[in-house]
Design an enzyme around this catalytic site. Structure first.
Site, PDB file in Angstrom:
ATOM      1  N   LYS A 102      -6.008   4.480   7.898  1.00  0.00           N
ATOM      2  CA  LYS A 102      -4.624   5.549   6.905  1.00  0.00           C
ATOM      3  C   LYS A 102      -5.529   6.600   7.532  1.00  0.00           C
ATOM      4  CE  LYS A 102      -3.236   1.367   4.574  1.00  0.00           C
ATOM      5  NZ  LYS A 102      -2.567   0.948   3.511  1.00  0.00           N
ATOM      6  N   SER A 160       0.665  -1.031   0.033  1.00  0.00           N
ATOM      7  CA  SER A 160       0.047   0.032   0.093  1.00  0.00           C
ATOM      8  C   SER A 160       0.870   1.358  -0.121  1.00  0.00           C
ATOM      9  CB  SER A 160      -0.999  -0.112   1.571  1.00  0.00           C
ATOM     10  OG  SER A 160      -0.421  -0.268   2.659  1.00  0.00           O
TER      11      SER A 160
END
Length: 808
Positions: free
Chosen positions: A700, A657
């Site tokens: 996040k 990611s």
């Protein structure tokens, strides 16, 4: 190319409470069935309906998904319609006590037969002594004894008469009978005998010899007469015992006349009682001794009549349906049963009364539910379960004997036929490992019941979700929820599913949330669970587990962990990662830096070089290397050496990611253009430069938002996410409000060009008709740097060749 931030309404699609036609969950009926589990429902219906061998089931899905509840509900409905299995019991094998017989009776008759046998023993203990105390028995026995005595007396009288006729005395001494001559009714001594004429002595000796032979025959016949008398008395005893026993056992025999195994057992009981009638007669109640010391009652062996007992393993109610058994500790003995032992005179002994059933016995004729992981953790349990299912019978064997740990004599009980459906509950990875590593698994567990983790979010399912919440509240005796609380629960369910188009089907998480909301409602004195109570439960859940998260954020704010939220830096970017701690997960920013220089090398992943990077992370770095090689300087050799690293990372790094963030940092290093530090980035990249979806997008974003809010929101800060992750956004309300106020932003990114333009404020640039990037664009600057590296490397190589030639 301009990238617009997402509007506030795209960051969290709340459930509308006004769509519900109820005020509280008390107005809703209980939910019938399970929502969103159509595949699992069909699999259960099929697997439980097939009667052929091997069609056992494995219910696979995450722990807490409601597998056990759904399986039990299905089984409960089926079990009520299934025939009631037989009662099973063990009885003594009078021919070989080491091999007890297993006998079955229709449901409900096992307890009855056990009670009948116990009463029969009581009746025998009363009837047999009485018959041996009767006048008839004493008269008949006395007659037999008198006949023996009379026969003995007659034989000795005849001998006495014959001796007297020949003037021989028959003398009874302590050592036995002897013969001696007599004269004038006086026994002659040796001296007197030798004074008789020689012919008279010879005649007397011949008479004595003949009488001695006849006496010997008579004395030898007496034991045989006694034996015959004993046999007659024994026959009398058996006759009298039979008269006392037969009608008692025949009454039990008549009651169970349709069961051949029971009739055969009763016949053997009758024979054994008749052969051992003396065990029922009174005897001195003296305790056994060892070396002169009396033994305690516990060390004595079991009473004789225990051999006629019934060891009832399974007893079913006549209207109870098929059994449903869940074995919490599926060890070897708990599955197939065990044979217990008792200490007696310093040794271990056992008998058929000490056989104990296992879960397979209790579930026989019905259903057995086992936890797959617990089963695999128990030694020998998995192999034993497979053996039992393959053979179709339950054989109780001592684990110590199987492993040859001890040589104590044990039992070999007759196996019991098995007809059971086994349902294993477990995680998906266990199912796939068993399928891959155990060839017998697919043969025995042919039906996979795969539970979905989530379900489609629509108005129909939201209404059913409200029914589910109402059902759980009633099941757990909780306060009703108002419709606003139900809407908040649904919002939380979307967050658990990480998708604003899906709802989580994880029952344990849903139940926990409602129970905790009920607690907070009680703390506030509410009669109903409100939206605020649900919100407080959510916040309390997070707060109880966010110590590490808070410490990391504090260290960022204090400057210990270096994360910039403003300014511009070349080759430096804020990446985003997710930290998993048990059930808690949170987002945390990481500084990623890149450096590039001239060399005949490649993009170096420092994390991989020091073995802190996982294979997926390394794959992401290789992919961005492929992107660089494919997009730039197609006519030049790539003369680049670059290094990428997660700064202040002291643990393993896994996942791809951060690959787009690493690529942005590398492009910045090559172009010399600084990256705006008010942004944080997440997303993986492919070799074509497209930004791909990642997991944990909500955590996040919120992780970087918390850092920015603590330092002070500037209105320019934000997060770049893949466009494909937009449907996964269910952000906290404070993040949504900050976006609405223009203090924070979330940008959807489709490709690297969009991201680098936003991060640097410089257009990415595309190739013109001549195949060249604009000079002032990011891509133009990157390609110019790579061309410069390549030309310098070529020049360096030519100089090296010239120097080498001069030396030669």
């Amino acid at each position: 190319m301009t990238t617009r931030a997402l509007p506030p309404e795209a960051l969290c699609r709340h459930c509308d409470p006004d769509q519900f036609n109820f005020d509280t969950t008390d107005e809703l009926e209980d939910l019938e069935g399970f929502i969103g589990q159509e595949r699992a429902t069909e699999s259960l219906h099929f697997g439980l309906g097939v009667e052929h061998k091997g069609y056992n089931l494995y219910a696979l899905g995450p722990a807490g998904a409601g597998k056990s509840a759904m399986v039990r509900k299905f089984l409960k409905a089926l079990a009520a319609e299934r025939p009631i299995p037989s009662d099973w019991f063990y009885v003594n094998n009078f021919s070989d006590a080491r091999k007890p017989h297993a006998v079955a009776l229709p449901a409900g008759q096992g307890v009855m037969f056990k009670e009948d046998m116990e009463q029969l023993v009581i009746d025998l203990q009363e009837a047999i002594p009485l018959v041996f105390e009767s006048d008839e028995y004493h008269t008949r026995r006395q007659a037999k004894e008198d006949r023996l005595e009379e026969r003995q007396e007659n034989a000795m009288a005849a001998m006495q008469k014959k001796a007297e006729e020949k003037h021989i005395a028959l003398i009874n001494t302590p050592t036995g009978f002897t013969l001696g001559p007599k004269q004038n009714d006086k026994i002659l001594g040796p001296e007197q005998f030798h004074k008789l004429p020689e012919k008279e002595q010879e005649a007397i000796e011949q008479d004595v010899k003949a009488l001695q032979e006849e006496l010997r025959r008579t004395l030898h016949a007496i034991p045989q007469w006694q034996k015959e008398a004993r046999e007659e008395i024994s026959k009398l005893n058996r006759e009298m015992t039979t008269s006392a026993v037969h009608h008692l056992i025949d009454a039990v025999r008549e009651k169970y006349r349709d069961n051949e195994a029971v009739i055969a057992f009763l016949d053997r009981v009758e024979d054994d009682v008749i052969n051992n009638y003396q065990q029922f007669l009174p005897h001195d109640e003296r305790k056994p001794t060892l070396f002169g010391l009396p033994l305690s009652q516990q060390e004595e062996g079991p009473p004789w009549h225990y051999r006629y007992r019934v060891n009832l393993l399974l007893a079913h109610e006549a209207n109870g349906g098929a059994p449903i058994v869940y074995e919490d500790l599926p060890g070897y003995n708990n599955l197939v049963g065990r044979i217990e032992h008792r200490a007696h005179l310093g040794a271990l002994e056992t008998d058929f009364t000490m056989i104990r059933p296992g879960a397979l016995h209790r579930a026989n004729g019905g259903y057995l539910i086992l936890d797959a992981l617990k089963l695999l953790f128990q030694p020998f349990a998995w192999e034993t379960l497979k053996r039992v299912l393959q053979s179709g019978e339950i054989r109780i064997e001592s684990l110590a004997q199987i492993t040859s740990l001890i040589s104590t004599q044990s039992l070999e009980p007759e196996p019991i036929p098995l007809h059971v459906k086994v349902v294993l509950l477990g995680e998906r990875h266990i199912y796939y490992l068993l399928q891959a590593l155990d060839p017998e698994f697919d043969e025995l567990f042919k039906v996979a019941v795969d539970f979905d983790d989530d379900l489609v979010r629509d108005s129909h399912n939201e209404h059913h979700y409200g029914q589910l919440v109402a059902t759980l509240a009633r099941q757990h005796k909780l306060r009703p929820l108002d419709r606003y609380a139900v809407a908040r629960v649904i919002d939380r369910s979307m967050r658990l599913a990480d998708d604003n188009e899906r709802l989580s089907s994880h029952m344990r998480s849903l139940t926990d949330l409602i129970q905790q909301a009920d607690f907070w409602a009680g703390e506030q004195g509410h009669k109903l669970i409100s939206r605020d109570d649900v919100q407080q439960a959510i916040e309390a859940q997070i707060h109880r587990a966010d110590r590490v998260q808070q410490r990391l954020q504090d260290e960022v704010v204090r400057g210990t962990l270096m994360i910039a939220t403003d300014g511009e830096v070349v080759g430096q970017i804020n990446g985003l990662s997710v930290v998993l701690l048990g059930d808690q997960r949170f987002g945390h920013p990481n500084r990623i830096t890149a450096r590039a220089r001239l060399a005949k090398g490649q993009v170096v992943d420092i994390e991989r070089e020091v073995e802190l990077g996982g294979p997926i992370h390394s794959k992401g770095v290789y992919i961005l290397s492929g992107f660089i090689a494919g997009r730039y300087v197609p006519d030049y050799p790539l003369s680049l050496s670059a290094s990428l690293v997660f700064e202040q990372s002291y643990g393993g790094v896994e996942g791809d990611s951060a690959s787009s963030a690493e690529l942005y940092a590398l492009l910045s290093a090559l172009s010399g253009l600084p990256i705006k530090q008010q942004f944080a980035i997440t997303g993986s990249v492919n070799q074509m430069g497209e930004v791909q979806a990642i997991g944990g997008v909500n955590e996040k974003i919120e992780g970087f938002f918390d850092i920015c809010r603590t330092r002070g929101l500037s209105g320019h800060q934000g997060v770049l996410i893949p466009s494909a992750n937009t449907k996964h956004l269910i952000l906290r309300e404070d993040v949504v409000q900050a976006v609405k106020a223009g203090e924070f932003a979330v940008y959807p990114i489709e490709n690297i060009d969009q991201g680098i333009a936003l991060l640097t404020g410089t257009p990415a640039g595309t190739r013109d008709e001549n195949g060249e990037f604009p000079e002032d664009s990011v891509n133009g600057r990157v390609e110019a740097s790579l061309i410069r590296f390549s030309e310098r490397m070529q020049s360096t190589d030519e100089m090296a060749v010239m120097v080498t030639g001069e030396d030669q």
